[in-house]
Write a protein that holds these residues in place. Structure first.
Motif, PDB file in Angstrom:
ATOM      1  N   GLY A   1      24.732  23.839 -10.345  1.00  0.00           N
ATOM      2  CA  GLY A   1      24.743  22.524 -11.258  1.00  0.00           C
ATOM      3  C   GLY A   1      24.105  22.549 -12.392  1.00  0.00           C
ATOM      4  O   GLY A   1      24.007  21.743 -13.267  1.00  0.00           O
ATOM      5  N   ASP A   2      23.578  23.902 -12.850  1.00  0.00           N
ATOM      6  CA  ASP A   2      22.960  24.137 -14.039  1.00  0.00           C
ATOM      7  C   ASP A   2      24.154  24.460 -15.340  1.00  0.00           C
ATOM      8  O   ASP A   2      24.976  25.054 -15.152  1.00  0.00           O
ATOM      9  N   ARG A   3      23.616  23.696 -16.354  1.00  0.00           N
ATOM     10  CA  ARG A   3      24.448  23.920 -17.513  1.00  0.00           C
ATOM     11  C   ARG A   3      24.652  25.294 -18.039  1.00  0.00           C
ATOM     12  O   ARG A   3      23.953  26.045 -18.200  1.00  0.00           O
ATOM     13  N   ILE A   4      26.060  25.771 -18.224  1.00  0.00           N
ATOM     14  CA  ILE A   4      26.046  27.036 -18.903  1.00  0.00           C
ATOM     15  C   ILE A   4      26.025  26.873 -20.359  1.00  0.00           C
ATOM     16  O   ILE A   4      27.008  26.417 -21.131  1.00  0.00           O
ATOM     17  N   ALA A   5      25.243  27.320 -21.103  1.00  0.00           N
ATOM     18  CA  ALA A   5      25.019  27.134 -22.355  1.00  0.00           C
ATOM     19  C   ALA A   5      26.027  27.436 -23.291  1.00  0.00           C
ATOM     20  O   ALA A   5      26.612  28.909 -22.892  1.00  0.00           O
ATOM     21  N   ASP A   6      26.297  26.841 -24.248  1.00  0.00           N
ATOM     22  CA  ASP A   6      27.359  27.086 -25.220  1.00  0.00           C
ATOM     23  C   ASP A   6      28.575  27.667 -24.794  1.00  0.00           C
ATOM     24  O   ASP A   6      29.535  28.479 -25.286  1.00  0.00           O
ATOM     25  N   SER A   7      29.059  26.809 -23.401  1.00  0.00           N
ATOM     26  CA  SER A   7      30.510  27.275 -22.865  1.00  0.00           C
ATOM     27  C   SER A   7      31.545  26.350 -23.287  1.00  0.00           C
ATOM     28  O   SER A   7      32.701  26.325 -23.003  1.00  0.00           O
ATOM     29  N   ALA A   8      31.180  25.338 -24.424  1.00  0.00           N
ATOM     30  CA  ALA A   8      32.113  24.398 -24.663  1.00  0.00           C
ATOM     31  C   ALA A   8      32.812  24.968 -26.154  1.00  0.00           C
ATOM     32  O   ALA A   8      32.399  25.836 -26.791  1.00  0.00           O
ATOM     33  N   PHE A   9      33.974  24.508 -26.325  1.00  0.00           N
ATOM     34  CA  PHE A   9      34.889  25.173 -27.155  1.00  0.00           C
ATOM     35  C   PHE A   9      36.114  24.046 -27.386  1.00  0.00           C
ATOM     36  O   PHE A   9      36.542  23.138 -26.684  1.00  0.00           O
ATOM     37  N   THR A  10      36.610  24.199 -28.875  1.00  0.00           N
ATOM     38  CA  THR A  10      37.798  23.572 -29.137  1.00  0.00           C
ATOM     39  C   THR A  10      38.739  24.649 -29.703  1.00  0.00           C
ATOM     40  O   THR A  10      38.305  25.206 -30.703  1.00  0.00           O
TER      41      THR A  10
END
Length: 698
Positions: free
Chosen positions: A253-262
């Motif tokens: 349940g921990d956030r995976i840092a910088d895994s967001a993208f467009t």
């Protein structure tokens, strides 16, 4: 499920070979369609001049016998895996890398996101420091797309999986000589879709719209394809894909840092077929993708804290291809492909993001990267017979120029190459012998480079020339078994990165690879309509004159030795039941100049993947997949535990009524929300992810 780790590779290999030979019912090929009859197959074979039961009929790799998630290529000695459009859609992948992660020998570095991700094949390719080591080639419609060795930045393969109808993975060296030099890991070949794939060759318009939503992020995808065929000989395709994802969470349940993208991307493609017998064609393609990141770590692998940057990546590729298959003349089948690819990485330091004194690091973070590659490949394929021996001879010339602009810590320059190659597939009854040759000449020239904020002139110029090649042999028995072996030698020319080191710039890395294995392919083995296939391949590679890597002891690296066994197997029953098995067992060592031996830093884990599924006519396809990795202790004594992850997929394709032409896919990845990290990755893998995809062809 965890696979025990062992340095006794030979015992592993013998055990695996014995297991496959003793239990053919366990390792078995992809499913065939329920409505494939023996009579229909016999008719298809006789149309091609073949007789059912003849061994040449058994090993036709290009013959598609009904629907299959993946057809094992048992007809060649080359370790080759092809992922077709159906499997591409079925996997609902975020990145191109995720499409091939079930291929034996392929390991991903942070594969679920475009940033800081890469493809590793047989221990080479991407690693946690550079996005590429130039020992794995990636080509889109014949254009080279991989980046140079950019420090702490991934390989930037920012292209969308929805754009491709086929991805082919060639593992090792023996099948690589048509595509480039220095290949030790393998080659990834991607082909974009054509308009006729949607129009079926009929005049008119077709629109295909795909929407996908995923729970972990969350994520959203829209892919729109317009196909127009104004005449029988002219076709156009336009594809626009918009892919967005928020930061994912792992199994804890921990956030995976910088895994967001467009990730928006589009493709323009046109093809004109002409000639008295429609034996010529001219194809134009333009492929464009961008990615924008704001206030993210410069180190896309999340290993070191160098501060944050705003980074924009733009990748584009243009290609013009002429093909001519002379009507009535098997000696002339010309293919000329001119491509241009360009990648720009604009990076800006975010003020105050580095905790220490930033005087030495701002130049690195503000560096803008630009790479331009122009490539012309002209080849001809000839089919002819000498006595009772048939030949398929592919020969051509490969001319390329790669330019890199100056950037901090990286010298600018040009890498010009000219190569000639020839591959002759010689068939003598059940025996096939395939010699391959490549000769390559390189001119490497520098311009300048930036260090400590100062631009320094660098006009070094170097030349390198190398012959390389290999040979493979295969013998097919009448009972469906075949044995094969190969040997290959290649040289990895120095990249532009080596311009500031005179020794490295004149010393290509050298490698040799030995391979051997066997395959089996048989229909109607246990019951009417079933099919069994498997292929087992063992390899052993040695790399020396090493310049790409430094040793963990800070001494120069003397050599790298890798070896492994790759298994592909599947079984399909006429009722629609199928099972697929893929496995990889690998070991590797690196030795420094003092003779100190440590585990190879790129060594992939032992892995296995099992899929069990059932097709209900052509409407439903339900499958369960288990992926397992063994534990790994790397050269720094870092322990990565083994794991087993389960995935579930359902596909629904109505065959008539208002919903005809609609496809609905539901996928649940990491069903039990397991927390795990693959051995070569620097981030945790995503937790449970539910994906729903709806596609409609209008």
């Amino acid at each position: 499920m965890a696979i025990a780790r062992s340095r006794h590779f030979r015992h592993w290999g013998l055990s695996v070979l014995a297991l496959v030979a003793a239990a053919p019912g366990v390792f078995a090929p992809a499913a065939f369609a329920q409505d494939l009859s023996e009579e229909a197959l016999a008719q298809d074979l006789s149309d091609d001049g073949l007789v059912p039961g003849d061994p040449s009929a058994v090993f036709l790799g290009t013959l598609q016998l009904g629907e299959s998630k993946r057809e094992i290529q048992t007809d060649t000695a080359v370790p080759l895996t092809t992922i077709d459009e159906e499997e591409i859609e079925d996997r609902q992948a975020n990145t191109v890398a995720e499409l091939i992660d079930t291929v034996p020998g392929v390991t991903l570095v942070n594969g679920s996101t475009p940033q800081g991700s890469g493809i590793n094949i047989r221990g080479y390719g991407a690693n946690s420091v550079f996005g590429t080591d130039n020992k794995v080639l990636v080509q889109i419609d014949g254009a080279n797309t991989q980046a140079e060795e950019i420090y702490r930045v991934g390989n930037q393969l920012f292209t969308d999986p929805a754009l491709y109808k086929q991805v082919t993975v060639l593992r090792g060296t023996v099948g690589s000589f048509e595509y480039g030099s220095g290949v030790i890991g393998g080659v990834v070949l991607m082909d974009t879709k054509d308009a006729s794939d949607f129009t079926g060759g009929e005049i008119g318009w077709r629109l295909n719209q795909t929407l996908q939503a995923s729970s972990n992020g969350p994520g959203f995808v829209s892919s729109s394809i317009v196909a127009w065929q104004p005449t029988e000989n002219l076709e156009f395709l336009f594809n626009y894909t918009y892919r967005r994802q928020g930061d994912q969470t792992d199994g804890m349940g921990d956030r995976i840092a910088d895994s967001a993208f467009t990730l928006p991307s589009y493709v323009l493609k046109g093809k004109y077929t002409f000639g008295q017998n429609r034996d010529q064609s001219l194809t134009f393609v333009y492929n464009d993708s961008t990615s924008a990141e704001r206030d993210v770590p410069y180190d896309s692998f999340s290993v070191e804290d160098f501060g944050n940057v705003d980074r924009d990546v733009h990748t584009k590729m243009t290609g013009l291809r002429y093909q001519y298959g002379a009507f009535g003349n098997d000696l002339v089948n010309v293919d000329v492909n001119l491509t241009y690819s360009e990648q720009t990485i604009d990076s800006s330091y975010v003020e105050g993001s580095y905790p220490g004194d930033p005087y030495w690091i701002t130049d690195l973070l503000n560096a803008d990267q630009r790479y331009r590659t122009t490539r012309l490949v002209a080849k001809n394929t000839s089919y002819f017979t000498t006595g009772g021996i048939s030949h398929e001879l592919r020969a051509g010339i490969d001319i390329s120029q790669r330019q890199r602009d100056d950037a901090y810590s990286a010298p600018g320059g040009t890498d010009k190459r000219v190569a000639i190659f020839a591959v002759d597939e010689i068939r003598m009854g059940n025996f096939t012998l395939t010699p391959a040759f490549r000769w390559e000449h390189q001119d490497l020239k520098g311009t300048s480079y930036v260090a400590d904020g100062e631009t320094l002139p660098y006009d070094g110029s170097y030349t390198n020339t190398a012959p390389m090649g290999g040979i493979s042999a295969r013998y097919a028995f009448d009972n469906g078994f075949a044995i094969f072996a190969s040997a290959a030698y290649t040289e990895s020319m120095p990249p532009i990165d080596d311009l500031n080191n005179e020794v490295y710039a004149t010393m290509p890395e050298r490698s040799r690879t030995w391979e051997a294995g066997f395959s089996f392919s048989r229909m109607d083995l246990f019951s009417d309509g079933d099919a069994l296939r498997f292929k087992v391949n063992a390899y052993k590679s040695l790399l020396w004159d090493v310049t790409t890597y430094t040793s963990s002891t800070r001494y120069s690296l003397d050599k790298v030795a890798t070896e492994g066994v790759e298994i592909e197997a599947s079984y399909a029953h006429g009722s629609g039941f199928y099972t697929d098995v893929n496995a990889n067992i690998a070991n590797g060592t690196e030795t420094d100049a003092r003779g100190t031996e440590t585990p190879w830093r790129g060594e992939p884990p032992h892995s296995a993947q099992v899929t069990v599924g059932k097709r209900f006519d052509k409407t439903w396809d339900v499958s369960w997949e288990m992926v397992a990795n063994g534990s790994v202790d790397d050269r720094n004594d870092v322990h990565t535990p083994g794991f087993g992850v389960n995935n579930f997929r359902v596909t629904y394709k109505p065959q008539d009524g208002l919903l005809e032409g609609t496809e609905v896919r539901l996928g649940v990845e990491n069903i039990f929300d397991k927390a795990y990290q693959t051995a070569l990755s620097t981030r945790m893998s995503p937790g449970r992810t539910v994906k729903l995809t709806v596609s409609k062809l209008f």
